[in-house]
Design an enzyme around this catalytic site. Sequence first.
Site, mmCIF file in Angstrom:
data_model
loop_
_atom_site.group_PDB
_atom_site.id
_atom_site.type_symbol
_atom_site.label_atom_id
_atom_site.label_comp_id
_atom_site.label_asym_id
_atom_site.label_seq_id
_atom_site.Cartn_x
_atom_site.Cartn_y
_atom_site.Cartn_z
ATOM 1 C CD GLN A 71 4.262 7.050 14.598
ATOM 2 O OE1 GLN A 71 3.795 6.139 15.288
ATOM 3 N NE2 GLN A 71 4.784 6.812 13.394
ATOM 4 C CB SER A 111 6.551 6.210 1.287
ATOM 5 O OG SER A 111 6.165 7.162 2.255
ATOM 6 C CD GLN A 124 15.826 -3.493 6.211
ATOM 7 O OE1 GLN A 124 15.493 -4.241 7.143
ATOM 8 N NE2 GLN A 124 16.914 -2.744 6.246
ATOM 9 C CE LYS A 125 10.200 4.292 2.541
ATOM 10 N NZ LYS A 125 9.469 5.004 3.530
ATOM 11 C CB VAL A 130 7.069 -3.322 -1.539
ATOM 12 C CG1 VAL A 130 6.349 -3.371 -2.878
ATOM 13 C CG2 VAL A 130 6.925 -4.641 -0.805
ATOM 14 C CG HIS A 133 0.905 -0.461 4.327
ATOM 15 N ND1 HIS A 133 0.643 0.610 3.520
ATOM 16 C CD2 HIS A 133 1.484 0.039 5.450
ATOM 17 C CE1 HIS A 133 1.036 1.730 4.131
ATOM 18 N NE2 HIS A 133 1.552 1.415 5.289
ATOM 19 C CG LEU A 172 -3.743 0.085 4.189
ATOM 20 C CD1 LEU A 172 -4.695 -1.089 4.403
ATOM 21 C CD2 LEU A 172 -2.585 0.011 5.183
ATOM 22 C CG HIS A 173 1.975 1.640 0.231
ATOM 23 N ND1 HIS A 173 2.843 0.652 0.643
ATOM 24 C CD2 HIS A 173 2.262 2.732 0.995
ATOM 25 C CE1 HIS A 173 3.639 1.129 1.584
ATOM 26 N NE2 HIS A 173 3.287 2.383 1.830
HETATM 27 P P1 AMP Z 1 3.247 3.011 8.138
HETATM 28 O O1 AMP Z 1 1.830 2.899 7.741
HETATM 29 O O2 AMP Z 1 4.054 3.952 7.293
HETATM 30 O O3 AMP Z 1 3.448 3.215 9.614
HETATM 31 O O4 AMP Z 1 3.893 1.582 7.833
HETATM 32 C C1 AMP Z 1 3.374 0.416 8.404
HETATM 33 C C2 AMP Z 1 4.343 -0.719 8.154
HETATM 34 O O5 AMP Z 1 4.520 -0.900 6.750
HETATM 35 C C3 AMP Z 1 5.738 -0.453 8.736
HETATM 36 O O6 AMP Z 1 6.237 -1.653 9.298
HETATM 37 C C4 AMP Z 1 6.522 -0.040 7.532
HETATM 38 O O7 AMP Z 1 7.905 -0.298 7.645
HETATM 39 C C5 AMP Z 1 5.890 -0.903 6.451
HETATM 40 N N1 AMP Z 1 6.149 -0.344 5.130
HETATM 41 C C6 AMP Z 1 5.939 0.932 4.715
HETATM 42 N N2 AMP Z 1 6.361 1.103 3.438
HETATM 43 C C7 AMP Z 1 6.865 -0.098 3.048
HETATM 44 C C8 AMP Z 1 7.471 -0.573 1.848
HETATM 45 N N3 AMP Z 1 7.639 0.202 0.783
HETATM 46 N N4 AMP Z 1 7.866 -1.859 1.812
HETATM 47 C C9 AMP Z 1 7.717 -2.675 2.882
HETATM 48 N N5 AMP Z 1 7.146 -2.290 4.041
HETATM 49 C C10 AMP Z 1 6.734 -1.022 4.128
#
Ligand code: AMP
Length: 283
Positions: free
Chosen positions: A61, A185, A148-149, A176, A37, A33-34
Amino acid sequence: MRTISKTAEMQDAVNREKSLGKTIGFIPTMGFLHQGHLSLVRESLKKADVTVVSIFVNPTQFGPKEDFKDYPRDIHRDTEVLEKEGVDYLFFPGNEEMYPDGYKTYVEVPDLQDKLCGRSRPGHFRGVCTVVLKLFNIVDPDFAYFGQKDAQQAIILKRMAEDLNLKVKVEVLPTVREEDGLALSSRNTYLSQEERRAALVLSRSLDEARQMVENGERDAGRIKNRIKEMIDQEPLTRIEYVKIVDMDDLDPVNEIENEALAALAVFIGKVRLIDNTILRVKE
Ligand code: AMP
């Protein structure tokens, strides 16, 4: 915070909360997480009575040559972070819980799933839709938060929710970024220092695209070429795609009329990064 790894237990917990009249906010993630998230988590904590986060690195996926095995994981740190934020439940299922022996059902959003990232990642959005619908059925949220990323993912999931009459309200929150513009990311951890510096061209080129629209440019081709030119000038980059598309059907547009999505996928060394921005014509 209660960590749950079994589906039935998660469903019981949610049913109990709902019987008390509580609303459920849900953030599906793959962990590591960052702040991106956490922006989703904080919105849920504000809007919903109960916040559920899931961490599941979803095998369906990932393509056979992709980074499923190497995808960064740190459940101990993630648990601590979520606990500190005040999250109510962490759903952390194993693969066999989500895809037990005999599993066969998949959800697809044809057409949308084949564009942009779908071209080089066949099956990716089928995996995303399948796991998200399963998670929705387990967590039964009132609100679900996405970034939105991953613009194409958000558009496809909204389509799925509408087409399948899901009751959940799908909300999409802004990307973000680090102070220097790099979109957060989990995969940024793969970047060397030099690659990280090169990666800044992605957000810079998208800033420039927005600036062009602000200065009156409406020709999508010219904007796209400028983005490509900037990225090509940076060593270490290899463009997979740069596209300017309609926000609903993801088809390329020739002219920016109201708003359009500028989206790109670029390899920095061996690391594939995506980014995007919405180009809006101001009245
Ligand atoms: P993930 O863990 O990569 O599957 O991401 C989980 C959720 O966090 C998804 O809805 C992503 O679009 C969102 N997310 C990932 N990176 C960002 C970011 N930099 N800013 C906003 N939302 C993000």
